[in-house]
Design an enzyme around this catalytic site. Structure first.
Site, mmCIF file in Angstrom:
data_model
loop_
_atom_site.group_PDB
_atom_site.id
_atom_site.type_symbol
_atom_site.label_atom_id
_atom_site.label_comp_id
_atom_site.label_asym_id
_atom_site.label_seq_id
_atom_site.Cartn_x
_atom_site.Cartn_y
_atom_site.Cartn_z
ATOM 1 N N TRP A 201 -20.166 13.141 12.794
ATOM 2 C CA TRP A 201 -19.100 13.208 11.810
ATOM 3 C C TRP A 201 -19.264 14.409 10.890
ATOM 4 C CZ3 TRP A 201 -19.528 7.333 10.975
ATOM 5 C CH2 TRP A 201 -18.483 6.683 11.660
ATOM 6 N N LYS B 89 -14.796 13.885 14.182
ATOM 7 C CA LYS B 89 -16.009 13.684 14.973
ATOM 8 C C LYS B 89 -16.158 14.867 15.908
ATOM 9 C CE LYS B 89 -18.682 9.718 15.940
ATOM 10 N NZ LYS B 89 -18.784 8.328 16.246
ATOM 11 N N THR C 128 0.859 -1.194 0.000
ATOM 12 C CA THR C 128 0.000 0.000 0.000
ATOM 13 C C THR C 128 0.892 1.240 0.000
ATOM 14 O OG1 THR C 128 -0.091 0.095 2.411
ATOM 15 C CG2 THR C 128 -1.817 -1.173 1.327
HETATM 16 P P1 ADP Z 1 -3.126 4.117 0.595
HETATM 17 O O1 ADP Z 1 -4.103 3.439 1.511
HETATM 18 O O2 ADP Z 1 -1.753 4.147 1.152
HETATM 19 O O3 ADP Z 1 -3.589 5.450 0.098
HETATM 20 P P2 ADP Z 1 -4.015 2.966 -1.853
HETATM 21 O O4 ADP Z 1 -3.342 3.614 -2.991
HETATM 22 O O5 ADP Z 1 -4.355 1.552 -1.910
HETATM 23 O O6 ADP Z 1 -3.055 3.168 -0.631
HETATM 24 O O7 ADP Z 1 -5.310 3.837 -1.587
HETATM 25 C C1 ADP Z 1 -6.607 3.360 -1.383
HETATM 26 C C2 ADP Z 1 -7.435 4.446 -0.777
HETATM 27 O O8 ADP Z 1 -7.486 5.596 -1.621
HETATM 28 C C3 ADP Z 1 -8.880 4.077 -0.561
HETATM 29 O O9 ADP Z 1 -9.066 3.302 0.594
HETATM 30 C C4 ADP Z 1 -9.540 5.450 -0.444
HETATM 31 O O10 ADP Z 1 -9.392 5.999 0.852
HETATM 32 C C5 ADP Z 1 -8.710 6.300 -1.400
HETATM 33 N N1 ADP Z 1 -9.452 6.446 -2.666
HETATM 34 C C6 ADP Z 1 -9.323 5.714 -3.784
HETATM 35 N N2 ADP Z 1 -10.151 6.165 -4.746
HETATM 36 C C7 ADP Z 1 -10.857 7.196 -4.220
HETATM 37 C C8 ADP Z 1 -11.881 8.078 -4.705
HETATM 38 N N3 ADP Z 1 -12.338 8.028 -5.953
HETATM 39 N N4 ADP Z 1 -12.357 9.010 -3.839
HETATM 40 C C9 ADP Z 1 -11.897 9.127 -2.581
HETATM 41 N N5 ADP Z 1 -10.916 8.332 -2.076
HETATM 42 C C10 ADP Z 1 -10.410 7.379 -2.875
#
Ligand code: ADP
Length: 582
Positions: A478, A473, A220
């Site tokens: 929220w 919060k 990640t």
């Molecule tokens: P990291 O968790 O380190 O950011 P990732 O690249 O796997 O690694 O990111 C996934 C996260 O990115 C999701 O859990 C979400 O919070 C955010 N995310 C992905 N796409 C969107 C979107 N279209 N809108 C808002 N948040 C998003």
């Protein structure tokens, strides 16, 4: 626990027992069920490469090398070179399941490793060069990397940790040469990538690999904590690629020309290269540069029709278009945008250029886009509230995955478009575990807890409000930071904004906003607060405003809210007055 016994209509004597454990369905009937007449066979990289070689060989991948020279390779050449790589690794004694790391830009050579390493029954580990050296050593040790493929642009990064990888026994340099002092200091063998390829055979007789074995390891981005490792199986890579090809997703086919403006270490390049290879869609790879002029040159050279990337890439490109007074994006018609909230202003600006921007949502843990905002036919006749909700939503979950919403204690909430909770997801390309972690806190009855807060409506539209770790919060309620950011960003003078939680003696938490103004525009905190009053609930108004030149970003270009919050708290602790634009 509900237990149902169904009589199978074809054979009255056979029974199927289905135990429904809160959505977790167990079938107990293995002996009596009528066997299908269908053949079986493992899904995965060997099957994909055989298809590429026998059907999609004329499609091609294009890019620019480090000297900005155009490179074009047919998929047939790519498959043959991937064959050489797999065969050379085998000859050098890298065993089945050996992990081969990459530290490289989105180049054809990196794509060859994407294919040749897993298809030859080894495991590819794509390393993010923008991580700190200590993090890279941590993840490379966890993954057990035995060889590393590094391109010339990332040799500087490699130097920072070169001596700290005890299992490494081969360094492969792409686009070399390796500086003499570095070569002399390394305790393992080094070889030029082309020389390694010359050692191998252009094999296409890939081994039969159990589809559940790991093909690729990806970590990640570490936006909310230490990077965590996910192992994609051959089967999950295949299924996810197929999903991207479906019409309700990206509808990739052999007439598409795809530009993934996504680093190959970020969620498998969102799985896009595999989908393009499966579809026979031409690929444009951005190499080491995601800078706007380079992306534009690539779109023009390759005639890209579809692109994908995080919002920052597209807002930077938009600023470049405006600065250079260019008013079109050539052949490009569609952009899939995700990884972070996609501002409505960005979607509108691209629509004005004739480019449709599809918002998508996904995670490393879900292999790529898990929801996408394709517009269903019925939307035109839906009521205004539904239309507005769908337009702002992250999208609908793709077929094959399932999503639901639950409170933080795990109690399920209705999919009514109003009940806010954590989005949970499951499916054949969602991770079950993290590499090297025994903790199961990320699961709930087999569903992945995404760490994202939001709603799901009756038509399956997912609308995110926050990440659990970024949620605010205030007085027990929220405040959705994504919606508040969207309202602030709608002010004409605001280029970007991050809203974070600040501790508050009375309300536990209150929002603080850090704003970047568009150059040549002015606005102070009072003006922005006035702008918000008709747009959001009064108690959402930020308690404190700060103005900065740029927001801190993570290694994959997302706003680093941990960092933003730390900056704000430091200023509050130092009793510094809130900044106003000069
Ligand atoms: P990291 O968790 O380190 O950011 P990732 O690249 O796997 O690694 O990111 C996934 C996260 O990115 C999701 O859990 C979400 O919070 C955010 N995310 C992905 N796409 C969107 C979107 N279209 N809108 C808002 N948040 C998003």
């Amino acid at each position: 626990m509900a237990v149902h016994v169904f009589a199978w209509p074809m054979r009255a004597t056979q029974h199927v027992l289905v135990i429904d454990l809160m959505y977790f369905v167990i079938h107990i009937n293995t002996e009596t069920f009528m066997k299908s007449t269908m053949q079986d066979g493992p899904l995965g990289l060997p099957l994909l490469l055989r298809h590429v070689a026998s059907v999609n060989g004329r499609s091609r991948v294009g890019s620019f090398d480090a000297q900005r020279q155009r490179i074009t390779r047919s998929f047939a050449e790519l498959a043959a070179r991937a064959g050489r790589l797999g065969s050379a690794l085998e000859q050098r004694g890298f065993g089945i399941g050996a992990v081969i790391g990459t530290l490289a830009g989105a180049s054809p050579e990196h794509l060859e490793a994407y294919l040749g390493v897993p298809a030859s029954a080894r495991v590819l580990h794509t390393i993010n060069p923008r991580l700190h050296a200590d993090q890279i050593v941590h993840i490379a040790s966890l993954a057990d990397d035995e060889a590393l493929i590094v391109d010339a642009a990332n040799l500087g990064k490699f130097r920072e940790f070169a001596a700290r990888l005890p299992r490494l026994r081969l360094l492969v340099i792409v686009g070399g040469p390796l500086p003499g002092d570095l070569a002399a200091s390394l305790p393992y063998e080094t070889i030029d990538y082309e020389a390694l390829l010359a050692e191998g055979e252009p094999r296409l007789d890939w081994p039969i690999i159990d589809e559940h074995e790991t093909a690729i390891l990806c970590f990640t981005g570490g936006t909310t904590g230490l990077p965590k490792g996910v192992g994609y199986s051959h089967r999950s890579v295949w299924l996810q690629a197929m999903s991207l090809c479906t019409a309700n997703s990206l509808a990739l086919g052999s007439t598409s020309r795809l530009l993934p403006a996504v680093p190959l270490y970020h969620v498998n390049g969102w799985g896009l290269p595999f989908a393009a290879l499966m579809a026979g869609a031409d690929l444009a790879l951005p190499g080491a540069s995601l800078q706007p002029p380079d992306l534009l040159a690539l779109i023009d050279a390759e005639g890209s029709t579809l692109a994908a990337g995080v919002p920052t890439i597209w807002s930077d490109l938009l600023a470049h278009l405006r600065a250079t007074q260019r008013t079109n994006l050539g052949t490009l018609t569609t952009i899939a945008c995700g990884g972070a909230q996609v501002p409505q202003s960005l979607i509108d600006a691209y629509a004005a250029l004739g480019v449709r921007m599809l918002q998508a949502w996904g995670m490393t843990e879900t292999s790529s886009m898990s929801a996408i905002s394709q517009t269903p036919r019925w939307i035109a006749s839906a009521d205004r509230a539904t239309q507005a909700r769908c337009a702002a939503a992250q999208g609908r979950v793709v077929c094959g995955l399932e999503a639901r919403v639950a409170d933080l204690d795990g109690a399920l909430l209705p999919s009514d478009g109003a009940s806010v909770g954590e989005i949970q997801i499951r499916g054949a390309w969602v991770t079950r575990d993290y590499l090297g972690l025994d903790d199961q806190a990320h699961l709930h009855d087999g569903w992945l807890r995404t760490g994202d807060l939001g709603t799901i409506d009756a038509d399956g539209f997912i609308s995110l409000t926050d990440r659990v770790k970024d949620a605010i919060k205030s007085g027990g309620e929220w405040i959705p930071s994504l919606a508040l950011e969207e309202a602030i960003r709608s002010h004409p003078a605001v280029l970007d904004v991050a809203v974070v939680a600040l501790p508050d003696a009375r309300w536990q938490e209150r929002p603080g906003a850090v704003v970047v103004l568009t150059s040549g525009h002015a606005a102070n905190s009072n003006e922005l607060a006035q702008w918000l009053i008709p747009r959001v609930a009064k108690w959402w108004l930020p308690e404190r405003w700060e103005f900065v030149d740029a927001l801190p970003r993570t290694a994959v270009g997302k706003i680093d809210k941990k960092h933003v919050r730390r900056l704000m708290l430091e200023r509050i602790d130092a009793a510094a007055p809130a900044t106003e634009p000069s």
